[in-house]
Scaffold this motif. Sequence first.
Motif, PDB file in Angstrom:
ATOM      1  N   SER A  12       0.846  -1.191   0.000  1.00  0.00           N
ATOM      2  CA  SER A  12       0.000   0.000   0.000  1.00  0.00           C
ATOM      3  C   SER A  12       0.884   1.245   0.000  1.00  0.00           C
ATOM      4  O   SER A  12       1.921   1.279   0.668  1.00  0.00           O
ATOM      5  CB  SER A  12      -0.937   0.012   1.210  1.00  0.00           C
ATOM      6  N   GLU A  42      -4.718   4.321   3.071  1.00  0.00           N
ATOM      7  CA  GLU A  42      -3.993   3.149   2.545  1.00  0.00           C
ATOM      8  C   GLU A  42      -3.418   2.312   3.679  1.00  0.00           C
ATOM      9  O   GLU A  42      -3.407   1.079   3.607  1.00  0.00           O
ATOM     10  CB  GLU A  42      -2.875   3.606   1.592  1.00  0.00           C
ATOM     11  N   VAL A  45      -5.988   0.017   5.076  1.00  0.00           N
ATOM     12  CA  VAL A  45      -6.161  -1.184   4.249  1.00  0.00           C
ATOM     13  C   VAL A  45      -5.103  -2.221   4.617  1.00  0.00           C
ATOM     14  O   VAL A  45      -5.406  -3.408   4.804  1.00  0.00           O
ATOM     15  CB  VAL A  45      -6.087  -0.834   2.751  1.00  0.00           C
ATOM     16  N   HIS A 138      -1.896  -1.278  -3.813  1.00  0.00           N
ATOM     17  CA  HIS A 138      -3.125  -0.523  -3.570  1.00  0.00           C
ATOM     18  C   HIS A 138      -2.820   0.964  -3.447  1.00  0.00           C
ATOM     19  O   HIS A 138      -1.883   1.366  -2.756  1.00  0.00           O
ATOM     20  CB  HIS A 138      -3.794  -1.011  -2.279  1.00  0.00           C
ATOM     21  N   THR A 140      -4.943   5.127  -3.540  1.00  0.00           N
ATOM     22  CA  THR A 140      -6.175   5.906  -3.582  1.00  0.00           C
ATOM     23  C   THR A 140      -5.912   7.266  -4.202  1.00  0.00           C
ATOM     24  O   THR A 140      -4.761   7.697  -4.341  1.00  0.00           O
ATOM     25  CB  THR A 140      -6.776   6.115  -2.169  1.00  0.00           C
ATOM     26  N   THR A 169      -5.071  -2.235  -7.346  1.00  0.00           N
ATOM     27  CA  THR A 169      -6.394  -1.789  -6.928  1.00  0.00           C
ATOM     28  C   THR A 169      -6.378  -0.275  -6.789  1.00  0.00           C
ATOM     29  O   THR A 169      -5.543   0.286  -6.072  1.00  0.00           O
ATOM     30  CB  THR A 169      -6.805  -2.438  -5.596  1.00  0.00           C
ATOM     31  N   ASP A 171      -8.582   3.099  -5.783  1.00  0.00           N
ATOM     32  CA  ASP A 171      -9.727   3.698  -5.098  1.00  0.00           C
ATOM     33  C   ASP A 171      -9.604   5.211  -5.295  1.00  0.00           C
ATOM     34  O   ASP A 171      -9.192   5.942  -4.401  1.00  0.00           O
ATOM     35  CB  ASP A 171      -9.671   3.326  -3.603  1.00  0.00           C
ATOM     36  N   ILE A 200     -12.138   0.486  -7.558  1.00  0.00           N
ATOM     37  CA  ILE A 200     -12.998   0.497  -6.375  1.00  0.00           C
ATOM     38  C   ILE A 200     -13.699   1.851  -6.331  1.00  0.00           C
ATOM     39  O   ILE A 200     -13.131   2.862  -5.903  1.00  0.00           O
ATOM     40  CB  ILE A 200     -12.191   0.241  -5.091  1.00  0.00           C
ATOM     41  N   ASP A 282     -12.085   1.943   3.710  1.00  0.00           N
ATOM     42  CA  ASP A 282     -10.815   1.211   3.669  1.00  0.00           C
ATOM     43  C   ASP A 282     -11.031  -0.248   4.044  1.00  0.00           C
ATOM     44  O   ASP A 282     -10.401  -1.150   3.483  1.00  0.00           O
ATOM     45  CB  ASP A 282      -9.814   1.854   4.634  1.00  0.00           C
ATOM     46  N   TYR A 284     -13.724  -1.885   3.442  1.00  0.00           N
ATOM     47  CA  TYR A 284     -14.313  -2.482   2.244  1.00  0.00           C
ATOM     48  C   TYR A 284     -13.218  -2.855   1.243  1.00  0.00           C
ATOM     49  O   TYR A 284     -13.211  -3.965   0.691  1.00  0.00           O
ATOM     50  CB  TYR A 284     -15.290  -1.499   1.604  1.00  0.00           C
ATOM     51  N   ALA A 285     -12.267  -1.941   1.010  1.00  0.00           N
ATOM     52  CA  ALA A 285     -11.189  -2.212   0.061  1.00  0.00           C
ATOM     53  C   ALA A 285     -10.350  -3.399   0.514  1.00  0.00           C
ATOM     54  O   ALA A 285     -10.002  -4.272  -0.295  1.00  0.00           O
ATOM     55  CB  ALA A 285     -10.316  -0.973  -0.099  1.00  0.00           C
ATOM     56  N   CYS A 308     -16.819  -3.968   5.750  1.00  0.00           N
ATOM     57  CA  CYS A 308     -17.187  -2.561   5.866  1.00  0.00           C
ATOM     58  C   CYS A 308     -18.170  -2.351   7.009  1.00  0.00           C
ATOM     59  O   CYS A 308     -18.009  -1.458   7.845  1.00  0.00           O
ATOM     60  CB  CYS A 308     -17.777  -2.069   4.545  1.00  0.00           C
TER      61      CYS A 308
END
Length: 340
Positions: A12, A42, A45, A138, A140, A169, A171, A200, A282, A284-285, A308
């Motif tokens: 992340s 991040e 996550v 990951h 965002t 991924t 977001d 996402i 986060d 959820y991710a 989540c």
Amino acid sequence: MKKLNQHKKIVSFGEVLMRLSPAENRKLPQATSMDFYFGGTEMNVAASLSYFGEKTQQITNVSNDLVGDAAITAMRKFGIDVSAVNKVDHPLGLYFLEVGSGLRASKIAYNRLQGSFANITPESVNWEGILKDAGFLHWTGISPAVSESAYQTLKQGLQIAKEKGVAVTADPAYRSNLWKYGKDGHQVLKELVGMSTIFIGGVNEINEILKTDFDFSKEGFIAASKELIKECPSIEKVFDKIREGVSASWQKVYAHAWTGSEYIETQQLEITNVVDRIGTGDAYAAGLIYGLLHFDDQKAIEFANAACALKHTILGDANLVSPEEVLEVAEGSTGGRIKR
């Protein structure tokens, strides 16, 4: 997306922040002391995935002082690999949170400009070494918004991830108040999404990035997802979380997805006594990434939605629950009975 090695680590990239918050739903003028937590979207996550038993690594800068040391200690406690965290002579970002209740919304004020993460550079990150044994990277939309150098560092990482076949991924939430260094945020996010594999987000995020006007119906989501995949062919699947807020203390969540060939969705989960909303996206991710590693798409999105929902019941930024706890909720056990 090819099936990934479940033993590969998840990387992340993003800012680590200190959160300061009065206890017991107090407003700041009422407070004489504040609780603090370390988080950041991040890092949240990574922390959740560590609790799920996955190998994780955080790429970030922290301050070269006792606050940065404490942030590193917190990441270690979560089980996150901090070997690539740099210490620099800039302060750690922080934010203040007034936790809402009932009809009163929560409020946040950030203090992060010119902080330690904003001064991260491509030269300070050994992406080749970090990603050689990674299964996921990951990111965002917050990270490239913080500074030009953070954007360039992330872009370099995404380029190397693509070369190495690492799943990415994205977001890409657009935060208009963060884009202060002259770049067009929509254009940057579209570029970076075009280097990612899993999206996402939903209609709102797609409209922001593509400057489209799809509606929020099921059909609108499917059409928006197809358009995103057309514009950004590296994207294979689109996963979204939908929130219905009855009040600050009462939330409902469900999730839906376009897998590239079909539409899937979950049942709605209801949280009637919210403890902490921070980090729920986060969670959820993280649940989605774990789900994609271990389950088919339908079970993955059900796992993500349950993760989540559970985060709403956990104080602090990170979702400190096990896969077994999440699976119980995903499979319909929502009564909260005491386990003895």
